[in-house]
Write an enzyme that holds these catalytic residues in place. Structure first.
Site, short mmCIF file in Angstrom:
data_model
loop_
_atom_site.label_atom_id
_atom_site.label_comp_id
_atom_site.label_asym_id
_atom_site.label_seq_id
_atom_site.Cartn_x
_atom_site.Cartn_y
_atom_site.Cartn_z
N ASP A 57 24.89 42.47 57.00
CA ASP A 57 26.10 42.84 56.18
C ASP A 57 26.83 43.92 57.35
OD1 ASP A 57 25.98 41.75 53.70
OD2 ASP A 57 24.32 43.01 53.14
N GLN A 104 41.20 41.04 39.87
CA GLN A 104 42.26 39.93 39.85
C GLN A 104 43.40 40.40 40.65
OE1 GLN A 104 40.44 40.93 36.73
NE2 GLN A 104 39.38 39.03 37.16
N THR A 105 43.73 41.86 40.48
CA THR A 105 44.98 42.35 41.22
C THR A 105 44.88 42.52 42.52
OG1 THR A 105 44.53 44.44 40.49
CG2 THR A 105 45.93 43.23 38.89
#
Lengths: 676, 556
Positions: free
Chosen positions: A297, A371-372
């Site tokens: 990562d 979402q935004t």
């Protein structure tokens, strides 16, 4: 409590473990190592011979054969002893605790820790011991996990997210949390750890089995060679006593590696424990040596993880001060390191004191959502401030980005940074104010480590949620071989499958629940101890320090384990040559005096020659215990040069050392009356 | 020209010839065993046998076909040997006694060609041609098939099949061995080897006439060498002037023994996609062969041993046509290829020279070994080398992208175990019997060497003998037959199963962390493993035989 720890000198450990080594003389135990079992039978046979037909020589051979078995047991006992010491200190943490169980109606009852069931809620306050493994469902607390990790600095555990897991046996230092129990008593992480470090569940690994097959077949060949010597010697007119034949057999069969094989395996697991990594099986440690692809990562492993704001780039028609202030206000409610770094930079740039003016009353913070993909604040005056990725802001503003902003964003991405756009909407009119340059800092020393891995033939793949451009820039800076950008857990999974279908073994670390499938699919999956229990269940190793760079140590230890096994096997077999030169002329010199020419070591008498070879064979086991326990030094170099070096040390060394050793022992042994 | 110059020139000519054919023959064989086309004659054979030439077999199927074919071969040959009086051109000879027939049938089917009989006085022309020559071809083709199956194990990935034994057998016979044998037979014919169906009356040196048996010698001789068989038409084998008349035919015969095993390393390299790897294995074979040749030549030319020193040269048991150099070259090549043909009496060699050719067989016939068996033998040694060395670079071992796990190791370990076990148990049993001392041609260490040589030769499927010893007793006939049979087919079964297990695996990609195996270092390692395994197994045995003899320097 007597504790044998790594700090105790090896010589003391050897003495302390002597009783354990003698207990291991039980043939049911030795049966697991066929080579040593043959030595055990040989010891028995020579003892009988020495009793029936006593002589100094026969008694000495019998004694040294028994010692050979004991030395082999000693190696295993010392290796196990180290694990036991670790287990004891863990056990101390598993004292009987009581728990405050919270019922559905909120009432509390005090029960014994052992009565808890999976799904129970327990409340733990400052000073109390957490009664079992679980996830924090309520509250934040600092927890002392030193009992498990050995790390004295307390860690924060809080409800929700990937820092919610707590381990039974650790102590809450401040505040109060409610924990949902996730494992039944007796099956907790601590319990599993104890049985792992004690080696109670130790099974032979695939490579150990393959090596054992080789050792057994060598033993059979030598058994046949020695058994058939008997009629040959009779024909030659030099009948051989049983004691001599058994001595020859024990010297020839690969006792060195046979005696040390299990110690090498236990010590390998133990070395992992020492860097605070627990392997659930020896198979996983072995696989670590074979790993050819590392998935790392980006955040927390390759970079420090906290991207920091480094620069404000205003859009056309916007002043720097205007952008700076807007970015500051938009970030005031954002407590992520990124958000704070924007505030810090804005304050430093404008020279304002403290953190600048606070949020005005009535301001509504807007949280980041998937979402935004933006966060910000709605001010009471109707102004809306947002910051987020270019595509998100573009979607919000409903218009294409100004060209110079796009260009600035592109430039920042190319340099490995992350562009964060700041925009405002005032009375329905949306305007992009500019870009914040967020920068990811590559950890120190990572470049060298990746170069090291490349020399060992291991490909590193950086996994990140960043866009491809940003990811590649960081990758280039850190020196990893490949990047998986904008990675979802499914992408990660797909990459693992792809690598594996190409025959490559994959190692990765993970801590989140969504890492669990990939951790389970990887050949070496190291779960962070701080991670969720799903992640810990899925992986085959757990890193107690939750340090993802540890993966590199894991690979190194895996390789070291295999190298040690190979090196001692080579040494063991190479030793045989000298033993033949000691024993064969001694056996047949009476029948064929010309064979004295083979006595290249000029050993004093046939008896002293045979006894010296047997003594050398036993002592070399003790001499190599430190190598078996510490492991052969593994260097980051290509395979060919590692092989060349180890062949020289253990192959050529294995041929030469016994010639010298047997000669020296012969000088002493030949002084004994009755051998001379 | 001095002996030394002519000896060195002979070796140089041999190596040049091998170098010239290496690439074309190696690549030809690679094409033969990968082609999807069938020749008309092959189609006819498949139809007769009821075989679908396009059906692939699993390792199990391959083994079963191979064993079935070999069992039928033994039974047929046995019938021919026992019932040869019923065949034409029988020269009026009776059938073989049963124990000798069993020994001979096993001997020729296992590609050993140990002969406990004298060819010219025991067998009719039809028996030699239909029985022995046929087996000389097909037993070699069996070895070739097994080697090809193992190569496929490395070359294929995630495959459950190894090809078809029947197709490999037929192609190896029709497209490789028969054409080469035809050319070789013509060349031998031109060189003076006889090919007739009658005995020859010659004028003897003393002036009288002498009847010397003739026969279909050239055709049998060609494949005897080419297929690394070694069973002579005549009792004197390649020392007989009708089998091996001149120095030139002698050179040709040595070349024929070596040519297929040597070129197979090229076939291997081509098929696995690493010709360098093939060269490294050839290099390992070559070093062992050259080492044995150097020691033997030095021992023979130097006239080691008191008898030779008294006589001025070690010519006892050697042909004046060939001399010490060509005899040593032939002896080393025949023992390194599991051929077993001889142009001199190994029994009469110096203790060191005789001991070296004996030890050369003990290496397991990998320098360069028999047709097919040499390649699979050296590959097994390479797996053994890679197993230990691979660990030392910190990875679980792999060769050519195939992991050597416990299953592979079981096959390899058993393979390594079985032939030495047969040799040791054979010697141990024989030497413990009082009757063996009577069978020996000599007392003491030399007599012991005769027994050692017999079992080493049989179990390794070499077939050459140390002379002196009488092996016609039922005990020797049957124990040696057992050694030949088990020494051939147990390793073959293990190799095919190993091949199946390798073929099933997926391929591990090569990285900087992979042990490089196409290198000089690895070649050296393979040589080391071959030497060490045999040295550790046979050190005491050799010490009591040739080593004691050589160190004593006493006359036998």
């Amino acid at each position: 409590m007597t504790r044998t720890s790594a700090a105790t000198p090896l010589s003391r450990q050897l003495v302390q473990q002597l009783p354990a080594a003698l207990r291991k003389l039980d043939p049911r135990h030795l049966w697991r190592s066929p080579v040593m079992f043959v030595v055990w039978i040989g010891s028995l046979v020579t003892t009988v011979s020495a009793v029936v037909d006593p002589s100094v020589f026969a008694v000495a051979i019998a004694v040294w054969l028994w010692l050979t078995v004991v030395f082999g047991n000693l190696a295993e006992a010392v290796a196990e002893g180290r694990g036991k010491a670790q287990a004891d200190s863990l056990r101390a943490a598993r004292t009987d605790v009581t728990a405050r169980r919270v019922a559905a109606d909120g009432s509390e009852s005090v029960v014994a820790g052992t009565e808890l069931a999976v799904g129970d809620l327990v409340r733990v306050s400052a000073g109390e011991v957490i009664p079992g493994d679980g996830d924090v469902v309520e509250g934040v607390a600092t927890v002392d996990e030193s009992a498990i990790t050995g790390e004295s600095a307390p860690v924060v555990r809080e409800a929700g997210g990937d820092r919610s897991a707590v381990t039974g046996g650790t102590r809450v230092l401040s505040d109060e949390i409610v924990v949902r129990i996730t494992s039944a008593p007796g099956e907790t992480f601590l319990d599993r750890m104890i049985s792992l470090v004690e080696g109670a569940e130790r099974r032979k690994t695939p490579n150990e089995i393959a090596l054992s097959i080789l050792l057994v077949s060598l033993t059979i060949i030598f058994l046949l060679a020695v058994v058939t010597i008997s009629p040959m010697a009779d024909y030659a007119g030099a009948p051989q006593p049983t004691v001599v034949l058994v001595a020859l057999l024990v010297c020839l069969i690969p006792t060195t590696i046979g005696a040390l094989l299990s110690a090498i395996g236990i010590a390998g697991m133990d070395r992992l424990v020492r860097v605070n990594v627990l392997a659930m099986s020896g198979r996983a440690v072995e696989a670590a040596g074979d790993v050819s692809t590392l998935l790392l990562d980006k955040t927390g492993t390759i970079t420090y993880g906290n991207r920091r704001a480094s620069r404000f780039v205003p859009a056309e028609g916007v002043t720097l001060a205007e952008l700076t202030e807007a970015a500051r206000i938009a970030s005031l409610a954002d407590l992520t390191p990124e958000g704070r770094s924007i505030v810090d930079l804005a304050v430093a740039d404008t020279g304002a004191t403290g953190t600048g003016a606070p949020l005005p009353d009535g301001a509504e913070p807007v949280e980041f959502t998937a979402q935004t993909r933006m966060s910000g604040v709605d001010l009471p005056d109707g102004r809306e401030l947002r910051k987020g990725a270019g595509s998100a802001v573009e979607a919000w503003s409903g218009a294409a980005l100004p060209a110079e902003v796009g260009a600035a964003g592109y430039e920042i991405s190319m340099s490995g940074g992350t562009p964060l756009l700041v925009a405002e909407r005032r009375a329905g009119d949306t305007r992009v104010l500019g870009v914040v340059h967020l920068k990811d800092v590559v950890k120190e020393g990572m470049v060298e480590r990746f170069a090291e891995l490349r020399r060992m033939g291991i490909r590193t793949v950086m996994v990140t949620g960043d866009n491809a451009l940003t990811a590649r820039a960081i990758a280039a800076e850190a020196g990893v071989d490949d990047v998986l950008a904008e990675a979802t857990p499914e992408d990660k999974m797909r990459l693992i499958r792809e690598e594996q279908s190409g025959g490559r073994l994959v190692a990765m670390t993970g801590d989140g629940t969504n890492d669990a499938p990939a951790l389970a699919a990887a050949d070496v999956g190291v779960a962070m101890a701080s991670g969720t229990s799903a992640a810990k269940e899925a992986g085959n190793m757990v890193d107690l320090d939750s340090d993802p760079t540890k993966l590199i140590d894991v690979v190194r230890i895996g390789k070291q384990l295999l190298i040690t096994r190979g090196a001692l096997t080579t040494f063991s077999i190479a030793n045989d040559l000298a033993k033949y030169f000691a024993i064969v002329p001694a056996m047949f010199v009476t029948a064929y005096p010309s064979l004295d020419a083979l006595n290249v070591m000029r050993l004093a008498t046939p008896e002293s020659a045979i006894l010296s070879a047997v003594i050398f064979n036993a002592l070399v086991i003790v001499g190599l215990i430190p190598v078996a326990l510490k492991g052969v030094r593994s260097r980051a170099a290509d395979a060919a040069s590692v092989l060349r070096r180890n062949l020289l040390v253990f192959g050529v060394g294995g041929v030469v050392v016994p010639f010298v050793g047997i000669k020296l022992i012969d000088l002493l042994v030949s002084q004994i009356p009755g051998i001379r | 020209m001095s002996d030394t110059v002519s000896g060195l020139l002979t070796i140089a000519a041999l190596l040049t010839l091998l170098a010239v054919v290496y690439v074309p023959l190696g690549d030809h064989m690679a094409r033969v065993f990968t082609s999807t086309r069938h020749l008309r004659v092959e189609r006819a054979l498949y139809r007769v046998g009821g075989i679908d030439p396009d059906a692939e077999q699993s390792a199990r199927g391959y083994v079963l076909s191979l064993v079935a074919f070999s069992v039928v071969s033994i039974v047929l040959l046995l019938a021919i040997l026992v019932g040869q009086a019923a065949l034409p051109w029988d020269r009026g000879l009776p059938g073989m006694p049963w124990d000798m027939a069993v020994n001979t049938a096993v001997s020729f089917v296992t590609n050993t060609n140990w002969q406990s009989y004298a060819g010219e006085s025991t067998l009719g022309f039809a028996t030699q041609a239909l029985g022995l020559t046929v087996q000389n071809v097909v037993s070699a083709a069996v070895g070739l098939a097994v080697a090809v199956a193992l190569v496929r194990g490395f070359a294929r990935a995630e495959s459950s099949t190894l090809g078809s034994f029947w197709v490999d057998l037929v192609r190896g016979t029709v497209r490789v061995l028969l054409p080469l044998a035809l050319v070789a037979a013509v060349l031998l014919l031109l060189g003076g080897v006889v090919q007739n169906l009658s005995d020859v009356t010659v004028r003897a040196l003393g002036g009288g006439t002498q009847v010397v048996p003739g026969g279909l010698v050239a055709s049998q001789e060609a494949v005897k060498q080419l297929g690394t068989n070694g069973g002579g038409f005549f009792n004197a084998n390649s020392a007989h002037p009708f089998e091996n008349p001149t120095a030139l035919t002698n050179l040709l015969q040595v070349f024929l023994m070596l040519v297929v095993p040597v070129s197979l390393t090229r076939t291997f390299g081509t098929l696995v996609g690493s010709r360098r790897q093939g060269l490294v294995l050839l290099g390992a074979m070559g070093v062992l062969w050259a080492g044995a040749l150097a020691v033997t030549t030095w021992a023979e030319v130097g006239g080691q041993g008191q008898a030779a020193q008294a006589a001025g040269a070690a010519m006892e048991g050697k042909e004046t046509r060939f001399g010490e150099w060509a005899s040593a070259l032939f002896a080393v090549s025949t023992t390194g290829t599991s051929t077993g043909a001889v142009n001199a009496s190994h029994d009469s060699m110096s203790p060191l020279g005789g001991g070296t050719v004996m030890a050369h067989m003990m290496l397991g016939e990998v320098s360069p070994g028999g047709v097919g068996s040499g390649l699979y033998g050296i590959l097994v040694a390479a797996i053994l080398a890679v197993f230990v060395a691979g660990l030392m670079v910190g990875r679980t071992p792999e060769l050519l992208g195939k992991k050597i796990g416990s299953r592979e190791m079981t096959y390899v370990a058993l393979y390594t175990l079985v032939v030495p076990a047969l040799v040791l148990v054979g010697i141990g049993t024989a030497i413990a019997l009082p009757s063996t001392a009577d069978a020996m041609g000599n007392p003491g260490g030399h007599g012991f060497s005769e027994v050692v040589y017999a079992f080493t030769s049989a179990a390794n499927n070499n077939g050459s003998a140390f002379g002196g010893i009488t092996v016609t007793s039922t005990f020797f006939q049957l124990t040696l037959a057992a050694a030949m049979l088990l020494g051939r087919f147990v390793p073959i079964v293990l190799v095919v199963l190993l091949a199946g297990s390798l073929a099933r695996q997926r391929r591990v990609p090569t990285t900087a962390g992979t042990l490089p195996t196409a290198t000089l270092l690895f070649g050296g390692l393979v040589v080391g493993v071959v030497l060490l395994v045999s040295a550790l197994t046979f050190f005491p045995t050799l010490a009591l035989g040739p080593v004691a003899e050589a160190l004593t320097g006493a006359p036998r």
